[in-house]
Motif scaffolding. Structure first.
Motif, PDB file in Angstrom:
ATOM      1  N   PRO A   8      39.251 108.325  91.170  1.00  0.00           N
ATOM      2  CA  PRO A   8      38.538 108.498  89.901  1.00  0.00           C
ATOM      3  C   PRO A   8      39.109 109.691  89.139  1.00  0.00           C
ATOM      4  N   ASP A   9      39.209 109.537  87.838  1.00  0.00           N
ATOM      5  CA  ASP A   9      39.730 110.602  86.989  1.00  0.00           C
ATOM      6  C   ASP A   9      41.117 111.078  87.409  1.00  0.00           C
ATOM      7  N   LEU A  10      41.901 110.168  87.949  1.00  0.00           N
ATOM      8  CA  LEU A  10      43.263 110.485  88.371  1.00  0.00           C
ATOM      9  C   LEU A  10      44.102 110.981  87.199  1.00  0.00           C
ATOM     10  N   ILE A  11      44.009 110.270  86.081  1.00  0.00           N
ATOM     11  CA  ILE A  11      44.692 110.722  84.870  1.00  0.00           C
ATOM     12  C   ILE A  11      43.688 110.687  83.730  1.00  0.00           C
ATOM     13  N   ARG A  12      43.963 111.521  82.767  1.00  0.00           N
ATOM     14  CA  ARG A  12      43.145 111.490  81.559  1.00  0.00           C
ATOM     15  C   ARG A  12      44.043 111.740  80.360  1.00  0.00           C
ATOM     16  N   PRO A  13      43.694 111.136  79.223  1.00  0.00           N
ATOM     17  CA  PRO A  13      44.500 111.373  78.024  1.00  0.00           C
ATOM     18  C   PRO A  13      44.510 112.858  77.663  1.00  0.00           C
ATOM     19  N   PRO A  54      49.192 108.665  67.399  1.00  0.00           N
ATOM     20  CA  PRO A  54      49.186 107.896  68.643  1.00  0.00           C
ATOM     21  C   PRO A  54      50.119 106.683  68.651  1.00  0.00           C
ATOM     22  N   SER A  55      50.612 106.252  67.502  1.00  0.00           N
ATOM     23  CA  SER A  55      51.541 105.122  67.503  1.00  0.00           C
ATOM     24  C   SER A  55      52.888 105.507  68.122  1.00  0.00           C
ATOM     25  N   LEU A  56      53.162 106.803  68.238  1.00  0.00           N
ATOM     26  CA  LEU A  56      54.408 107.268  68.858  1.00  0.00           C
ATOM     27  C   LEU A  56      54.373 107.149  70.376  1.00  0.00           C
ATOM     28  N   GLY A  57      53.187 107.333  70.942  1.00  0.00           N
ATOM     29  CA  GLY A  57      53.068 107.303  72.392  1.00  0.00           C
ATOM     30  C   GLY A  57      51.801 107.978  72.828  1.00  0.00           C
ATOM     31  N   SER A  58      51.728 108.242  74.119  1.00  0.00           N
ATOM     32  CA  SER A  58      50.531 108.881  74.664  1.00  0.00           C
ATOM     33  C   SER A  58      50.917 109.874  75.746  1.00  0.00           C
ATOM     34  N   LEU A  59      50.105 110.897  75.845  1.00  0.00           N
ATOM     35  CA  LEU A  59      50.280 111.970  76.818  1.00  0.00           C
ATOM     36  C   LEU A  59      49.107 111.917  77.788  1.00  0.00           C
ATOM     37  N   TRP A  60      49.398 112.068  79.058  1.00  0.00           N
ATOM     38  CA  TRP A  60      48.369 111.985  80.086  1.00  0.00           C
ATOM     39  C   TRP A  60      48.511 113.157  81.044  1.00  0.00           C
ATOM     40  N   LEU A  61      47.397 113.752  81.426  1.00  0.00           N
ATOM     41  CA  LEU A  61      47.401 114.769  82.468  1.00  0.00           C
ATOM     42  C   LEU A  61      47.005 114.113  83.778  1.00  0.00           C
ATOM     43  N   VAL A  62      47.725 114.436  84.840  1.00  0.00           N
ATOM     44  CA  VAL A  62      47.391 113.998  86.190  1.00  0.00           C
ATOM     45  C   VAL A  62      46.485 115.074  86.766  1.00  0.00           C
ATOM     46  N   MET A  63      45.316 114.652  87.262  1.00  0.00           N
ATOM     47  CA  MET A  63      44.297 115.609  87.654  1.00  0.00           C
ATOM     48  C   MET A  63      44.074 115.630  89.169  1.00  0.00           C
ATOM     49  N   ASP A  64      43.722 116.799  89.677  1.00  0.00           N
ATOM     50  CA  ASP A  64      43.188 116.960  91.026  1.00  0.00           C
ATOM     51  C   ASP A  64      41.884 117.727  90.824  1.00  0.00           C
TER      52      ASP A  64
END
Length: 155
Positions: A8-13, A54-64
């Motif tokens: 759960p919540d592994l990645i978030r925008p 956002p049409s260019l792409g998306s950024l995601w943080l990997v969470m612990d």
């Protein structure tokens, strides 16, 4: 292939202005790890540009838990060969201390789900020839080496 339940919540925008500092710190670590140049002001500008468009792409943080331990950048394109909208995994990085536990595989599976939701017809990525560990990771989630020629560019 081991099938794990996604964390759960592994990645978030990474859509908030406050996410920029975390991204920059992780990107600097990524660049130093692979010997790539790191231009902090340019990266900061590009992150904000992606957040604003956002049409260019998306950024995601990997969470612990509540701490960022990695990031993923998807950029979007369009290719007739691949049936329309494409996504490129432009960068994927997870801190050394959070590797080897299946997290990278789970991140890529989550990104694949997200790409499907975004109407992406194909996800592309590249890896360095000297990084067989990354190639094995990508193949473990069904990416296929197309055995095409070397990546080329002109600036």
């Amino acid at each position: 292939m081991e099938n794990r339940t996604p964390i759960p919540d592994l990645i978030r925008p990474a859509t908030q202005p406050a996410d920029v500092d975390a991204l920059l710190q992780l990107m600097e670590t990524f660049c130093h790890h692979f010997g790539y140049p790191f231009d902090r002001p340019l990266r900061q500008q590009l992150i904000r540009e992606m957040q604003e468009n956002p049409s260019l792409g998306s950024l995601w943080l990997v969470m612990d838990e509540n701490r960022p331990v990695g990031y993923v950048v998807l950029t979007y394109g369009f290719a007739l060969e691949f049936g329309g909208k494409t996504a490129l995994v432009d960068e994927l990085f997870i801190e050394e201390s959070h590797r080897s536990g299946g997290r990278g595989r789970q991140v890529l599976q989550r990104i694949q789900q997200t790409a499907d939701e975004l109407g992406v017809s194909v996800i592309l990525l590249q890896t360095e020839k000297y990084n067989p560990r990354a190639k094995r990771l990508y193949e473990s989630v069904d990416f296929v080496d197309q055995e095409r020629s070397t990546l080329m560019w002109k600036k």
